[in-house]
Design an enzyme around this catalytic site. Sequence first.
Site, short mmCIF file in Angstrom:
data_model
loop_
_atom_site.label_atom_id
_atom_site.label_comp_id
_atom_site.label_asym_id
_atom_site.label_seq_id
_atom_site.Cartn_x
_atom_site.Cartn_y
_atom_site.Cartn_z
CB ILE A 220 21.69 29.40 73.10
CG1 ILE A 220 21.53 29.40 74.62
CG2 ILE A 220 21.36 28.04 72.52
CD1 ILE A 220 21.74 30.72 75.30
CE LYS B 67 13.32 29.62 75.73
NZ LYS B 67 13.69 30.87 74.97
CG ASP C 87 12.73 32.34 71.77
OD1 ASP C 87 12.87 31.11 71.66
OD2 ASP C 87 13.66 33.09 72.10
CB SER D 256 26.94 22.75 63.91
OG SER D 256 26.02 23.78 64.10
NE ARG D 257 21.81 23.15 59.33
CZ ARG D 257 20.72 23.87 59.17
NH1 ARG D 257 19.79 23.46 58.33
NH2 ARG D 257 20.55 24.99 59.83
P1 NAP Z 1 20.36 30.02 66.45
O1 NAP Z 1 21.70 30.57 66.75
O2 NAP Z 1 19.56 30.64 65.37
O3 NAP Z 1 20.40 28.45 66.13
C1 NAP Z 1 21.26 27.53 66.69
C2 NAP Z 1 21.83 26.61 65.60
O4 NAP Z 1 20.89 25.59 65.28
C3 NAP Z 1 22.10 27.28 64.29
O5 NAP Z 1 23.34 27.96 64.34
C4 NAP Z 1 22.09 26.13 63.31
O6 NAP Z 1 23.40 25.64 63.17
C5 NAP Z 1 21.27 25.05 63.99
N1 NAP Z 1 20.10 24.66 63.25
C6 NAP Z 1 19.74 23.37 62.93
N2 NAP Z 1 18.60 23.34 62.27
C7 NAP Z 1 18.18 24.58 62.12
C8 NAP Z 1 17.05 25.16 61.51
N3 NAP Z 1 16.11 24.42 60.92
N4 NAP Z 1 16.95 26.50 61.55
C9 NAP Z 1 17.90 27.26 62.12
N5 NAP Z 1 19.00 26.75 62.75
C10 NAP Z 1 19.13 25.41 62.74
O7 NAP Z 1 19.43 30.02 67.73
P2 NAP Z 1 19.80 30.21 69.27
O8 NAP Z 1 19.59 31.63 69.64
O9 NAP Z 1 21.08 29.56 69.60
O10 NAP Z 1 18.54 29.43 69.89
C11 NAP Z 1 18.46 28.02 69.90
C12 NAP Z 1 17.52 27.62 71.02
O11 NAP Z 1 18.07 28.12 72.25
C13 NAP Z 1 16.11 28.22 70.90
O12 NAP Z 1 15.16 27.28 71.27
C14 NAP Z 1 16.13 29.39 71.88
O13 NAP Z 1 14.85 29.64 72.43
C15 NAP Z 1 17.09 28.88 72.94
N6 NAP Z 1 17.73 29.96 73.69
C16 NAP Z 1 18.32 31.01 73.04
C17 NAP Z 1 18.87 32.05 73.78
C18 NAP Z 1 19.55 33.22 73.11
O14 NAP Z 1 19.97 34.15 73.82
N7 NAP Z 1 19.71 33.24 71.81
C19 NAP Z 1 18.82 32.03 75.17
C20 NAP Z 1 18.28 30.92 75.80
C21 NAP Z 1 17.74 29.90 75.04
P3 NAP Z 1 23.90 24.98 61.78
O15 NAP Z 1 23.34 25.83 60.67
O16 NAP Z 1 25.38 25.03 61.90
O17 NAP Z 1 23.31 23.61 61.78
#
Ligand code: NAP
Length: 310
Positions: free
Chosen positions: A17, A93, A171, A39-40
Amino acid sequence: MVSQAGTKIAVVGVGKIARDQHLPSIERSSEFELAAAVSRHGRVEGLDNYTNLETMLRERADIPAVALCVPPEPRYEMAVAALKAGRHVLLEKPPGTTVGEVEALIHLSREKNVTLFATWHSRFAPCVEPARQWLQGKKIRHVEIVWKEDVRRWHPGQAWIWEAGGFGVFDPGINALSILTAIVPPVFVTGATLKVPQNFQTPIAAELTMRSLAGFEVTADFDWRQEGPQTWEIRIETDAGLLVLADGGSRMSIDGSSHPGGLEAEYDGIYHRFAELLKAGESDVDLAPLKLVADAFLLGRTMDVEAFHE
Ligand code: NAP
């Protein structure tokens, strides 16, 4: 701390996101300036990148705001660190894994006199505000939510969604609930069925019933197993006709006639709202969608369904 050149902001959690929405919206915004990424594993070229939030907070006193784009589970500790360091905090969110932890963040943000913004991106979809306005003064008879999408398409490789605190199908489902709670009078959960795959902790599908003091009932059908066309729809029957919000709030019709909405700019809207809150010295944390999900877990009947594999 709000400069004319735009408030410096750090994005935390460079994942899906952040890359899809936050970074492009900050780039387009004249109200913010992207100053660092934390970010890690992820990196943003041309910026100071940190692998640890505490280090960034210590070394970059010039950055007054952070956007936490990590999954909900690690977000609380990060928010506490940022708020304690006197930074304004934007939360993706859902704002936390429990109602209680977000209430703790509200308390801390007040104590530190900084802004806390719990974003609900679907509320910024172009037809949500027109729908809210159209519903004013009308009697709602029934609401039906159908939110069905293909988890393999939208969440490839995201193990956290299946772990406790990962929300499962809530989610995306909470996006529907964030729209619902923005446009109709308060509702509460009266029943829920949570379909949990044998190999996971969180539901892959859920059916909810809700009721309003205003007298109408709401049904919600969330499913992550839908292949082919995807459905993100809210149908609201009123004494003045049927309002349908489709495509997650991007399209709207009344009794079949489409209604003009606006441009798709959910995250640009989020950053503009964050800038307004900073200017006004206010916070915006609406827990209503999270409470509905929490109540569905409290009241829900769990059903084992077959194991799911990506
Ligand atoms: P994601 O890509 O899986 O995670 C975002 C980043 O968070 C990861 O790349 C990771 O980066 C970091 N991170 C830090 N601690 C973590 C942990 N314990 N487990 C996993 N990742 C961790 O997820 P995302 O889809 O971007 O979603 C993140 C948030 O945005 C969620 O709450 C989701 O509901 C919301 N969201 C997502 C979307 C969508 O389309 N995906 C849309 C709207 C909102 P590092 O490993 O580099 O630290």
